[in-house]
Motif scaffolding. Structure first.
Motif, PDB file in Angstrom:
ATOM      1  N   HIS A  94     -23.566  10.179   1.061  1.00  0.00           N
ATOM      2  CA  HIS A  94     -22.953  10.598   2.307  1.00  0.00           C
ATOM      3  C   HIS A  94     -23.402  11.996   2.664  1.00  0.00           C
ATOM      4  CE1 HIS A  94     -20.702   6.978   2.318  1.00  0.00           C
ATOM      5  NE2 HIS A  94     -20.270   7.210   1.098  1.00  0.00           N
ATOM      6  N   ARG A 149      -8.251   2.494  -4.824  1.00  0.00           N
ATOM      7  CA  ARG A 149      -9.706   2.749  -4.776  1.00  0.00           C
ATOM      8  C   ARG A 149      -9.948   3.997  -5.610  1.00  0.00           C
ATOM      9  NH1 ARG A 149     -13.438   2.328  -0.397  1.00  0.00           N
ATOM     10  NH2 ARG A 149     -14.165   0.470  -1.461  1.00  0.00           N
ATOM     11  N   PRO A 150     -11.029   3.995  -6.351  1.00  0.00           N
ATOM     12  CA  PRO A 150     -11.290   5.147  -7.225  1.00  0.00           C
ATOM     13  C   PRO A 150     -11.403   6.438  -6.413  1.00  0.00           C
ATOM     14  CG  PRO A 150     -12.883   3.380  -7.601  1.00  0.00           C
ATOM     15  CD  PRO A 150     -12.062   2.979  -6.427  1.00  0.00           C
ATOM     16  N   ASN A 151     -10.919   7.479  -6.973  1.00  0.00           N
ATOM     17  CA  ASN A 151     -10.953   8.786  -6.335  1.00  0.00           C
ATOM     18  C   ASN A 151     -12.337   9.428  -6.514  1.00  0.00           C
ATOM     19  OD1 ASN A 151     -10.848  11.574  -6.009  1.00  0.00           O
ATOM     20  ND2 ASN A 151      -8.622  11.581  -6.276  1.00  0.00           N
ATOM     21  N   ALA A 152     -13.043   9.519  -5.407  1.00  0.00           N
ATOM     22  CA  ALA A 152     -14.423  10.006  -5.481  1.00  0.00           C
ATOM     23  C   ALA A 152     -14.507  11.432  -6.023  1.00  0.00           C
ATOM     24  CB  ALA A 152     -15.087   9.918  -4.108  1.00  0.00           C
ATOM     25  N   MET A 153     -13.522  12.236  -5.717  1.00  0.00           N
ATOM     26  CA  MET A 153     -13.529  13.620  -6.185  1.00  0.00           C
ATOM     27  C   MET A 153     -13.467  13.677  -7.707  1.00  0.00           C
ATOM     28  SD  MET A 153     -13.574  15.928  -3.796  1.00  0.00           S
ATOM     29  CE  MET A 153     -13.792  15.632  -2.048  1.00  0.00           C
ATOM     30  N   GLY A 176     -25.501   4.534  -0.681  1.00  0.00           N
ATOM     31  CA  GLY A 176     -24.294   5.030  -1.348  1.00  0.00           C
ATOM     32  C   GLY A 176     -24.136   6.536  -1.328  1.00  0.00           C
ATOM     33  N   ALA A 216     -16.558  12.495  -9.156  1.00  0.00           N
ATOM     34  CA  ALA A 216     -17.616  13.488  -9.017  1.00  0.00           C
ATOM     35  C   ALA A 216     -17.456  14.595 -10.059  1.00  0.00           C
ATOM     36  CB  ALA A 216     -17.601  14.079  -7.621  1.00  0.00           C
ATOM     37  N   MET A 217     -16.224  14.995 -10.263  1.00  0.00           N
ATOM     38  CA  MET A 217     -16.024  16.110 -11.176  1.00  0.00           C
ATOM     39  C   MET A 217     -16.431  15.730 -12.596  1.00  0.00           C
ATOM     40  SD  MET A 217     -12.752  18.389 -12.026  1.00  0.00           S
ATOM     41  CE  MET A 217     -12.349  17.195 -13.274  1.00  0.00           C
ATOM     42  N   VAL A 235       0.845  -1.188   0.000  1.00  0.00           N
ATOM     43  CA  VAL A 235       0.000   0.000   0.000  1.00  0.00           C
ATOM     44  C   VAL A 235       0.883   1.242   0.000  1.00  0.00           C
ATOM     45  CG1 VAL A 235      -1.762   1.263   1.200  1.00  0.00           C
ATOM     46  CG2 VAL A 235      -1.742  -1.208   1.303  1.00  0.00           C
ATOM     47  N   THR A 236       1.082   1.788  -1.153  1.00  0.00           N
ATOM     48  CA  THR A 236       1.937   2.970  -1.230  1.00  0.00           C
ATOM     49  C   THR A 236       1.097   4.205  -0.996  1.00  0.00           C
ATOM     50  OG1 THR A 236       1.607   3.438  -3.561  1.00  0.00           O
ATOM     51  CG2 THR A 236       3.185   1.723  -2.998  1.00  0.00           C
ATOM     52  N   ALA A 237       1.659   5.336  -1.321  1.00  0.00           N
ATOM     53  CA  ALA A 237       0.958   6.588  -1.075  1.00  0.00           C
ATOM     54  C   ALA A 237      -0.484   6.490  -1.572  1.00  0.00           C
ATOM     55  CB  ALA A 237       1.678   7.750  -1.743  1.00  0.00           C
ATOM     56  N   LYS A 238      -0.674   6.634  -2.843  1.00  0.00           N
ATOM     57  CA  LYS A 238      -2.004   6.438  -3.378  1.00  0.00           C
ATOM     58  C   LYS A 238      -1.902   6.084  -4.853  1.00  0.00           C
ATOM     59  CE  LYS A 238      -2.841  10.364  -1.658  1.00  0.00           C
ATOM     60  NZ  LYS A 238      -3.347  11.642  -1.136  1.00  0.00           N
ATOM     61  N   SER A 269     -21.817  13.951  -7.054  1.00  0.00           N
ATOM     62  CA  SER A 269     -20.874  13.775  -5.952  1.00  0.00           C
ATOM     63  C   SER A 269     -21.293  12.664  -4.998  1.00  0.00           C
ATOM     64  CB  SER A 269     -20.762  15.074  -5.166  1.00  0.00           C
ATOM     65  OG  SER A 269     -22.034  15.429  -4.655  1.00  0.00           O
ATOM     66  N   GLY A 285      -3.668  -1.475  -3.451  1.00  0.00           N
ATOM     67  CA  GLY A 285      -4.578  -0.815  -2.514  1.00  0.00           C
ATOM     68  C   GLY A 285      -5.346   0.308  -3.200  1.00  0.00           C
TER      69      GLY A 285
END
Lengths: 339, 339
Positions: free
Chosen positions: B94, B49-53, B92, B56-57, B2-5, B62, B47
DNA sequence: GAGTGTTTTGCAATCGTATGCAAGGGGCAG
DNA sequence: CTGCCCCTTGCATACGATTGCAAAACACTC
């Protein structure tokens, strides 16, 4: 002329400048008075506001703090949440809130969801984190601050009240009040707060040479606390004082003592709680309790959080804030003690 | 590892596929078994996971719902918030939470901030919106659902309990109990809930031919309610029954009656609240009250919200949910009435 | 094996903003 | 007037994903 949604490009065109100029004006970078004026005018006309999502994506900073809360039933948390939200809002941050189901397993999934939103930090309120999770956050460089719970071993920051000291204060108070048979309905022993308060309480009694009559884990739940009360009072030597691990449980204890079993409080039994939620001051309960200074705890939480966001290298920081014993009508007041 | 991202591109490279393939796997679009397996494996290793931001953009959705809350002091709201959050989380979505300062002016600014985050919808809890604001939301196509408050004139959806009917039920109950001098400490008259409950109550009394002794606006605040109680009881003809606009105020009324003025409840005065917050059932208060079915109100709110997100053309929808009168010990129970 | 239809896949453009870089413009001293 | 420096500004690219389009791969039938 508020249309669907204007972008910085729209503003730029209307103002007769480049898109980057618009960006600079809104992100506070340097620009000439003239440009600023033109851009502002155009933006107002179009109702333009920068898109936080796009900004977050580009800069990597969402200005969103993820908040994990286990339950809001205990009034301590709504109060804290309100202050926390206000404080962060004032600093330009916002709260994405997640309720953590009781089954602690799911929490990993929740934190993953949080991280999907690129939150700048995570605040947990009375929630424990698996070490696996801790590692992930550390790896992603996401600061975590635990509110009202600490966790050894993890390198996480935490803000709590001085629970050991608090437990001790309560012990001294009850001993000074001349109580002989003192019992404790403890906070959940799986939590640092529950353990620390119980520990301090036992230490305080030991120092005074008074034995602890009994200790039962109330799990921070009304029903458990009520049941524990019944158990205690059914003993041949029922307690004449009960220290309860938090106010939320103490209310249940008082209900059972007064309305179910018919005891006088504090005539027959003194009861002391922990938290000093607003309800403790209401006449129906009038609960003597050890105050957790919510405001200062929240402030410390925010400071720690923002500090770590600014400087990710800053080491974790464990803050303990001590609070006073608030004497009200649910426990005998020792001679000479005054508010 | 699991690296940075990790980004979708990293995953793509490791899996030996294109970046779009990765995107498709994670957004559920069609892909071959083999690709899915390769991508999943690579993603797990990194590790990812899709970036929600970013999502969303690009998509404009969002999956964040903005929640505006005025105060959490009244326990009705924490309870609702908890359920709301759970419900939305399951779908789903938030919650980005905003506390609205009392000065209603600032609310415009708050909503602007909300819109900056491209929220998919806005839920307001006991908060009124200026028509200016309403227009902006409409222009941006952001659905708004008002929870526990309605607002005429605006085309906004709302979910409330059947407040007029509820007020009426309380009136019938008190009249049937043989009360002669009935007073009302009302919810804030600036709110639809306060007005409707008072209206229903007056209608109910009028139908029974019983006069309303007095009505005072309690502003949904403890202190106002307490003061109103003192005022009422100081009359030469003090009431023998008080209907209070919500439980939160009713607790203050009970505190004053019992502990400050020394009245017996319900011996001297009957008290009825509105909401049925958990505290109402606790022995210390044991409050007779008209229940607002939180769960069903929350469900309706979520349904309405998601419905409007899916189909923005759907017309606003005003839902009213009626609740039962919960008879407890704070008011005389009429002969023949059973739970 | 050729032809046809259906998936699967990669390319490339796009969402709205931030920012490094280089060019343009203005101010001031010599 | 020239030269130098600094402040502004625009161009172009990047952030991390989604998605239309067209080529490629595959599955079948005849």
């Amino acid at each position: 002329m508020v249309t669907a949604k204007a972008t910085s490009l729209d503003v730029a065109r209307l103002a007769g400048v480049s898109q980057s100029a618009v960006s600079r004006v809104f992100s506070g970078a340097s620009a000439s008075e003239k440009t600023i004026a033109k851009v502002r005018a155009a933006a107002d006309r179009l109702g333009y506001r920068p898109n936080a999502m796009a900004r977050a994506m580009k800069s990597g900073e969402s200005r969103i703090i993820g908040l994990l809360v286990a339950y809001l039933e205990n009034h301590f948390y709504p109060v804290a949440l309100e202050k926390l939200s206000n404080e962060l809002q004032a600093r330009g941050y916002h709260i994405l809130i997640f309720m953590v189901p009781n089954n602690a397993e799911d929490i990993d999934g929740i934190v993953e969801e949080l991280m999907d939103y690129q939150v700048d930090g995570i605040i947990t309120a009375s929630v424990s984190m698996s070490s696996n999770l801790t590692d992930r956050c550390a790896a992603s460089g996401i600061p975590v601050v635990m509110f009202n719970r600490a966790q050894d071993g993890t390198g996480l920051s935490s803000v709590t009240s001085a629970n050991v000291e608090g437990g001790r204060k309560v012990a001294e108070f009850l001993v000074a009040g001349g109580h002989q048979r003192i019992a404790h309905i403890a906070g959940w022993e799986g939590s640092s707060t529950g353990r620390d308060r119980a520990l301090g309480f036992r230490l305080g009694l030991a120092d005074a040479g008074v034995p602890l009559l009994a200790e039962i884990d109330g799990m921070y739940a009304r029903e458990h606390a009520a049941e524990a009360t019944r158990t205690l009072m059914a003993r041949p030597d029922p307690p004449d004082a009960i220290f309860v691990g938090n106010d939320h449980m103490a209310f249940a204890v008082l209900d059972v003592l007064r309305h179910e079993l018919g005891y006088k409080v504090p005539g027959d039994v003194s009861v002391v709680g922990y938290d000093d939620v607003p309800l403790a001051a209401w006449a129906a309960y009038d609960l003597t309790t050890l105050r957790q200074p919510v405001k200062r705890m929240v402030d410390a939480t925010v400071e720690t959080m923002l500090g770590q966001i600014e400087d990710p290298a800053r080491p974790a920081q464990k803050t303990e804030i001590s609070g006073p014993l608030i004497m009200r009508g649910s426990a005998r007041i020792p001679k000479g003690w005054t508010q």
